[in-house]
Design a protein around this motif. Structure first.
Motif, PDB file in Angstrom:
ATOM      1  N   ALA A  86       0.601  -1.426   0.262  1.00 29.97           N
ATOM      2  CA  ALA A  86      -0.092  -0.091   0.145  1.00 29.97           C
ATOM      3  C   ALA A  86       0.942   1.320   0.135  1.00 29.97           C
ATOM      4  O   ALA A  86       1.822   1.425   1.093  1.00 29.97           O
ATOM      5  CB  ALA A  86      -0.885   0.113   1.547  1.00 29.97           C
ATOM      6  N   VAL A 141       0.805   5.056   0.059  1.00 35.95           N
ATOM      7  CA  VAL A 141       0.421   6.761   0.751  1.00 35.95           C
ATOM      8  C   VAL A 141       0.880   7.302   1.606  1.00 35.95           C
ATOM      9  O   VAL A 141       2.500   7.185   1.993  1.00 35.95           O
ATOM     10  CB  VAL A 141      -0.181   6.145   1.974  1.00 35.95           C
ATOM     11  CG1 VAL A 141      -1.981   4.759   1.528  1.00 35.95           C
ATOM     12  CG2 VAL A 141       0.363   5.345   3.339  1.00 35.95           C
ATOM     13  N   GLN A 200      -4.010   9.259   5.367  1.00 32.33           N
ATOM     14  CA  GLN A 200      -4.512   9.335   6.582  1.00 32.33           C
ATOM     15  C   GLN A 200      -5.764   8.745   5.729  1.00 32.33           C
ATOM     16  O   GLN A 200      -6.508   7.564   6.744  1.00 32.33           O
ATOM     17  CB  GLN A 200      -4.456  10.573   7.900  1.00 32.33           C
ATOM     18  CG  GLN A 200      -2.976  10.613   8.441  1.00 32.33           C
ATOM     19  CD  GLN A 200      -3.344  11.567   8.950  1.00 32.33           C
ATOM     20  OE1 GLN A 200      -4.107  12.805   9.177  1.00 32.33           O
ATOM     21  NE2 GLN A 200      -2.026  12.193   9.468  1.00 32.33           N
ATOM     22  N   LEU A 259      -5.315   5.543   4.399  1.00 35.49           N
ATOM     23  CA  LEU A 259      -4.758   4.652   4.775  1.00 35.49           C
ATOM     24  C   LEU A 259      -6.104   3.661   5.542  1.00 35.49           C
ATOM     25  O   LEU A 259      -6.495   2.763   5.611  1.00 35.49           O
ATOM     26  CB  LEU A 259      -3.817   4.567   5.815  1.00 35.49           C
ATOM     27  CG  LEU A 259      -3.683   3.368   6.084  1.00 35.49           C
ATOM     28  CD1 LEU A 259      -2.949   2.201   5.683  1.00 35.49           C
ATOM     29  CD2 LEU A 259      -1.695   4.206   7.170  1.00 35.49           C
ATOM     30  N   GLU A 284      -7.454   0.408   5.188  1.00 34.55           N
ATOM     31  CA  GLU A 284      -7.273  -0.902   6.248  1.00 34.55           C
ATOM     32  C   GLU A 284      -8.914  -1.441   7.153  1.00 34.55           C
ATOM     33  O   GLU A 284      -8.834  -2.677   7.282  1.00 34.55           O
ATOM     34  CB  GLU A 284      -6.275  -0.081   7.617  1.00 34.55           C
ATOM     35  CG  GLU A 284      -5.638   0.034   6.869  1.00 34.55           C
ATOM     36  CD  GLU A 284      -4.466   1.132   8.288  1.00 34.55           C
ATOM     37  OE1 GLU A 284      -3.280   0.669   8.890  1.00 34.55           O
ATOM     38  OE2 GLU A 284      -5.564   1.477   9.448  1.00 34.55           O
ATOM     39  N   VAL A 313       2.722  -1.500   4.225  1.00 36.64           N
ATOM     40  CA  VAL A 313       1.945   0.037   4.270  1.00 36.64           C
ATOM     41  C   VAL A 313       3.991   1.010   3.731  1.00 36.64           C
ATOM     42  O   VAL A 313       4.192   0.199   4.455  1.00 36.64           O
ATOM     43  CB  VAL A 313       1.963   0.779   5.062  1.00 36.64           C
ATOM     44  CG1 VAL A 313       1.384   2.526   4.550  1.00 36.64           C
ATOM     45  CG2 VAL A 313       0.222   0.273   5.360  1.00 36.64           C
ATOM     46  N   ASP A 357       5.154   4.999   3.299  1.00 40.26           N
ATOM     47  CA  ASP A 357       5.139   6.166   2.844  1.00 40.26           C
ATOM     48  C   ASP A 357       5.724   6.663   1.920  1.00 40.26           C
ATOM     49  O   ASP A 357       6.829   6.824   1.646  1.00 40.26           O
ATOM     50  CB  ASP A 357       5.373   6.978   4.422  1.00 40.26           C
ATOM     51  CG  ASP A 357       5.572   7.782   4.577  1.00 40.26           C
ATOM     52  OD1 ASP A 357       5.008   8.823   3.624  1.00 40.26           O
ATOM     53  OD2 ASP A 357       5.522   8.913   5.464  1.00 40.26           O
ATOM     54  N   GLY A 396      -3.116   1.689  -3.714  1.00 37.24           N
ATOM     55  CA  GLY A 396      -3.413   3.277  -3.331  1.00 37.24           C
ATOM     56  C   GLY A 396      -2.599   4.591  -4.686  1.00 37.24           C
ATOM     57  O   GLY A 396      -2.713   4.211  -5.449  1.00 37.24           O
ATOM     58  N   GLY A 410     -10.208   3.692  -1.441  1.00 36.23           N
ATOM     59  CA  GLY A 410      -8.895   2.954  -0.179  1.00 36.23           C
ATOM     60  C   GLY A 410      -9.953   1.881  -0.065  1.00 36.23           C
ATOM     61  O   GLY A 410      -9.502   0.735  -0.213  1.00 36.23           O
TER      62      GLY A 410
END
Length: 380
Positions: free
Chosen positions: A29, A31, A43, A46, A50, A71, A73, A98, A303
């Protein structure tokens, strides 16, 4: 279940009652969680990813195997995204999902295509996510050419033909300006570009007066320089009748109102939600609100839908990467915002959801926490 990230904060795993381990089906993912990325959008993205992963695992996972999110960043950095795709491919993920920033998603898509790694892009809109057509990449958000044409239609319908755009250098902003100009000029409109590398907010006001623009579009970052521009324009008596717009969606998130108070209301932007969510979407919306502590943005629903699609593909076709890529044209699942199917759209290099709902909305000046739908369309 969620496990703590390592000290770098670069990895997080998502799931729920099914225990993650060696037998997990892993999805990477991407993000933006730290600056200069738009962390608030990350956020929300994500949270949707999730929440959906947890729902998949509550329902038994992927043929009894837990679904695990790995995940990374991106921090709005294309090079960081490319490295993350390399790393995730080496970790054996079945697919990558993502990303919010278009230029970052383009770098990730290009690398995923080169590696033969399926990538389902959640929220980025550049038409050409890859230079050449690819079988490995699919996308849920509408292409920029369509979304920004809808915004141009809204401007014309509202009587705006003299448009100014306050823009920063970026492929994304430049493409948006071109879409607006190509759609407005044949219909008697004009688009004046204001280079924010050279202009102060006060100088923007002077330029708006000189150009006799009736609408100013913010093709710039938030909070800087968007907030100072809005405040300056709102306080200039010469510009009392001008409309401020933000097609890229800056007013969608709560920090817009926090930064601008009442000045942030009445700023139309693009949002990819239907007028009415599906029954799944209504349930998900409540759960996302609880998770986020605020109203979920359209990005959170993107998402969630991303994982809904990937889980369906993985259940039906297994975790083999080539089979996943081959499955894009056979996807037919009901997400939070409608029935999702992928097709080839002219001018778009990836498999595209051609039913993405598109709205132009703003925050109601009488109640800035409430959105007003000003114009709506469905991707053609």
């Amino acid at each position: 279940m969620n496990t703590p990230p390592p000290p770098s904060g670069s990895e997080r795993t998502g799931g729920s009652s099914v225990r993650a381990g060696e037998s997990s089906v892993r999805i990477g993912a991407l993000v933006p969680l730290t600056r200069p990325g738009w962390a608030e959008a990350g956020q929300h993205l994500l949270a949707g990813l999730e929440l959906a992963a947890g729902a998949v695992n509550e329902a038994g996972g992927i043929d009894g195997r837990p679904l695990e999110l790995v995940v990374r960043d991106t921090a709005a950095d294309p090079h960081r995204a490319t490295s993350a795709v390399d790393e995730l491919a080496g970790l054996g993920v079945a697919a990558v999902a993502g990303e919010y920033h278009s230029v970052v998603a383009r770098a990730a898509a290009t690398r995923a295509d080169a590696l033969g790694l399926p990538f389902l892009c959640s929220s980025a809109v550049l038409d050409a996510l890859t230079e050449q057509p690819t079988e490995w990449v699919a996308r849920l958000a509408p292409p920029q050419s369509r979304g920004w044409q809808v915004y141009a239609e809204f401007l014309l319908g509202a009587g705006h033909r003299r448009i100014a755009v306050a823009a920063q250098p970026s492929v994304y902003w430049a493409t948006g300006t071109r879409v607006l100009r190509d759609h407005l000029t044949p219909r008697g409109g004009t688009v004046t570009a204001l280079d924010m590398r050279a202009l102060t907010p006060a100088a923007v006001c002077d330029a708006l007066v000189d150009s006799r623009a009736t609408a100013l579009l913010l093709l710039v970052g938030h909070p800087e320089p968007a907030v100072p521009i809005v405040r300056s324009v709102r306080r200039d008596e010469r510009l009392a009748g001008i409309m401020i717009g933000a097609p890229a969606g800056q007013p969608e998130f709560a920090t817009w109102t926090t930064s601008l108070d009442d000045d942030g209301a009445g700023v139309p932007f693009l949002r990819y939600l239907p007028e009415r969510l599906t029954p799944l979407g209504a349930r998900v919306g409540k759960a996302l609100r609880e998770r986020l502590g605020e109203a979920p943005s359209f990005v959170a629903f993107e998402g969630y839908d991303t994982v809904v699609v990937l889980a369906d593909v993985l259940r039906s076709h297994g975790a083999d990467r080539a089979r996943t890529a081959e499955a894009w044209p056979r996807v037919a699942v009901v997400g939070t915002r409608g029935r999702i199917q992928f097709s080839r759209v002219p001018g778009v290099s990836v498999w595209q959801w051609a039913g993405t709902p598109i709205q132009v909305v703003d925050r109601d000046p009488a109640a800035p926490d409430r959105f007003r739908i000003l114009h709506s369309s469905r991707e053609k």
